[in-house]
Design an enzyme around this catalytic site. Structure first.
Site: not given
Length: 697
Positions: A399-400, A478-479, A497, A503
């Site tokens: 899920h972004e 992440h973030e 993260e 990346e």
């Protein structure tokens, strides 16, 4: 005459004594009217091994603390206190009125982690401070590996008419002696790129606003790291420097400027200082976990450590796209191909990014376009999950949000229900946006912009974790908000993260430096597991001279699986690149992600690190060692192995001509028989590494 003089002297002496006594009584009465002087107290607490000493005093009319390590001051007298919009400062003119001491020595078990059993051993003091109207507590815990302290403001008569408390500042200081000769490793705090920066190495007096964990080494070699533990319903802190060496907690504000919105009966996160004689001592600390509450989720046997592959690296290399079209990566056929690869080589999951509607167009700038339940037409979640089940490979969800968190929360229940229906037990979430650009819509429909590490997002991240737990789902954020050990309390918060990951080597300009992964263990990794995504085998897709490439040797990529701990590790490269080097790929297939013990063997911050870890539920050990841009030779004792046992050491090392810049693919795989009485000499190439499996015989 002599007699008169003698008698006169006696008379003078008698009168003087009387006068002095009168003055003394008067002074005592005067002092009694000045509580900060007459009632000044100092409270001390030591670590169980007596090497760390904390003193708390109200001698200067406010609470201050000092820390000694082996009788040397490592934290000079430093201020304490909180500032409230409604109350003003809780600190100045407060005196210690009551003290409680206690000690704890117990062992608890992690359901997964770097080590199975963790000793929680500390001495504790709670000091109640009062100005005669309001009380608050400062609680200190002294461990052998550092200290933690926090503030508690209980419900009380003096606050009966103050149901709401708004914190406008925290006065906590960390006063570091001799900052000009103390080396600090740090990244900016509250910057536009959140926590994804290359680390700076400077003298401590040169830091500006630093993210935590922030690690430093004093002139006499003592290593310390400042961070926080159990960050819930509070703003994260960064460290601001005032006068040289005076680091002050700087709480991340809400969009309206308030730092923390709370009420009587709250406690702050723990402010932590890990302390060690050397760099490996920091790595062997359990301080952050020990300052968190025990598991609140009950049976968490459904939280499964493991290894996965994914439709991910191809997008970073521009071979695929997240959005729809001819190069769309997240298709049914491509996912099945990855599942075939995972099943063949023993991976338990396939991460798929870009499967859901919203990736076309301006998703980075407008996360409201995302649907978390509608798939692109070329992605059939029913067919894929059934296929994965037949292969014993699970789909790992993604899920972004692009930091449009209200849009995400509005869909969260349906999105997690969809994953639960299809047997998806791990979800990677993302909050890509510049720092300070989290988009929330308040109760009046007004758009507000918040920081990733403000109180609002601290609670929002945890909400996603607890909602996921209700459905047997683990979260890899992440973030994220920085890790503060909450995986102990919520074991489904399986990874994060929170630093510059792999990346950046694809497009970072500049990519990660050779020293980056020799700094991370002593900084970011002190907070907890990181989803770094190691294992790139095609180290320079655009050639060795390209700006964007992986600045390591191939065997350093293998060493990362041991050095950078995560209970979920990704084999991040494209399947075709592993097939070309199946001999080296064997280590990635073999290395576990769940350990019964972990020991930092050697290291210096930014130079090198060596870790040994024992596989949980087995007798095998694994070793990872890596270096920065300098080649080096390490001799390591193998006394971590079980005495009396023989092991076959399967060694993956740099070749004699290996060099990250010119010859990163030169590696050697060899075996030898060893015991706990042996030592091994490792020759690490420039930005190289060694990975070893010690297979019990």
């Amino acid at each position: 005459m002599a007699r008169v003089l003698f008698n006169g002297a006696n008379l003078l002496s008698t009168q003087s004594h009387f006068a002095l006594n009168v003055i003394a009584v008067a002074c005592a009465i005067a002092l009694a009217t000045i509580p900060s002087l007459a009632q000044a107290k100092t409270v001390n607490v030591e670590s169980p091994d007596k090497h760390i000493n904390i003193s708390l005093t109200d001698d200067n009319g406010r609470p201050e603390y000092q820390v000694k390590f082996y009788d040397n001051i490592v934290i000079n007298p430093s201020k304490l206190g909180l500032v409230f919009q409604q109350l003003g400062e809780l600190g100045t003119d407060f005196n210690i009125k009551h003290v409680t001491n206690s000690s704890v020595d117990q062992t608890w078990q992690q359901p997964w982690g770097e080590r199975e059993n963790i000793r929680d051993h500390y001495n504790r003091v709670v000091a109640t401070l009062s100005n005669g109207k309001i009380d608050f507590d400062i609680e200190f815990k002294a461990f052998n590996d550092g200290i933690g302290f926090r503030y508690l403001v209980p419900k009380q008569t003096g606050l009966a008419n103050t149901p709401k408390l708004d914190i406008t500042d925290e006065l906590t200081e960390f006063a570091i002696p001799d900052p000009q000769h103390t080396t600090a490793w740090w990244i900016p705090g509250r910057g536009w790129n959140r926590y994804e920066y290359l680390y700076r190495t400077t003298s401590l007096d040169k830091i500006d606003r630093a993210h935590t964990p922030m690690t430093f080494r004093t002139a006499d070699g003592v290593h310390l790291s400042i961070h926080e533990a159990a960050l819930t319903d509070y703003a994260a802190m960064v460290l601001n420097q005032g006068r040289d060496g005076i680091l002050r907690a700087d709480l991340t504000p809400w969009s309206d400027g308030i730092r923390v919105k709370t009420q009587p009966g709250f406690s702050t996160p723990w402010r932590t200082i890990q302390i060690a004689k050397d760099a490996p001592g920091l790595l062997n600390s359990d301080l952050i976990l020990n300052l968190n509450e025990p598991n609140k989720l009950g049976d968490v046997s459904w939280v499964q450590p493991g290894k996965y592959v994914g439709i991910w690296w191809g997008m970073h290399l521009n071979e695929n796209t997240w959005g729809s079209g001819p190069k769309h990566g997240a298709t049914t056929s491509e996912t099945k191909r990855y599942m075939d690869f995972a099943a063949q080589y023993g991976f338990d999951g396939v991460l798929v990014e870009g499967w859901n509607e919203g990736w076309d167009g301006s998703w980075f700038d407008n996360g409201d376009v995302f649907s978390f339940t509608k798939a692109y037409p070329d992605f059939d979640i029913d067919e894929i999950t059934q296929y994965g089940h037949s292969k014993n490979v699970r789909l790992i969800g993604h899920h972004e949000t692009s930091a449009s968190v209200t849009n995400y929360r509005n869909q969260m229940s349906d999105a997690y229900d969809l994953y639960q229906k299809h047997g998806v037990t791990q979800v990677k979430t993302g909050y890509v946006a510049d720092g300070g650009d989290i988009k929330r819509v308040d109760e009046n429909g007004i758009v507000r912009h918040e920081w990733h590490d403000g109180q609002f997002m601290v609670n929002e991240y945890l909400h996603s974790v607890t909602e996921a737990a209700k459905r047997g789902i683990s979260i890899n954020t992440h973030e994220p908000i920085k890790d503060t050990g909450l995986r102990r309390t919520y074991p489904n918060w399986i990874a994060r993260e929170g630093a510059r990951g792999q990346e950046f080597n694809a497009w970072g300009s500049p990519p990660n430096t050779p020293e980056h992964t020799a700094i991370l263990p002593y900084t970011r990794m002190l907070a907890g597991p990181m989803d770094f995504t190691p294992g790139i085998f095609n180290l320079a897709p655009e050639g060795l001279d390209a700006v964007n490439r992986v600045k390591t040797t191939l065997t350093k990529q293998l060493a990362l699986y041991v050095v950078l701990y995560s209970p979920i590790q990704m084999a991040a490269d494209l399947p075709r690149n592993y097939v070309q080097r199946l001999d080296a790929f064997q280590f990635i297939q073999d290395v576990p992600t769940d350990w019964s013990d972990s020991i930092a063997l050697a290291g210096e911050i930014g130079d090198y690190v060596a870790f040994a870890r024992k596989q949980r539920g087995a007798e095998d050990w694994y070793l990872g060692a890596l270096t920065d841009e300098d080649s080096r030779k390490l001799t390591l004792k193998l006394d971590f192995l079980t005495q009396g046992k023989r092991y076959q050491a399967e060694i993956y090392r740099d070749g004699d001509k290996a060099d990250w810049l010119t010859n990163p693919y030169d590696y050697v795989i060899e075996t030898k028989i060893v015991t706990a009485n042996d030592a091994m000499t490792l020759n690490l190439a420039a930005s190289g590494g060694t990975a070893i499996r010690f297979k019990a015989l």
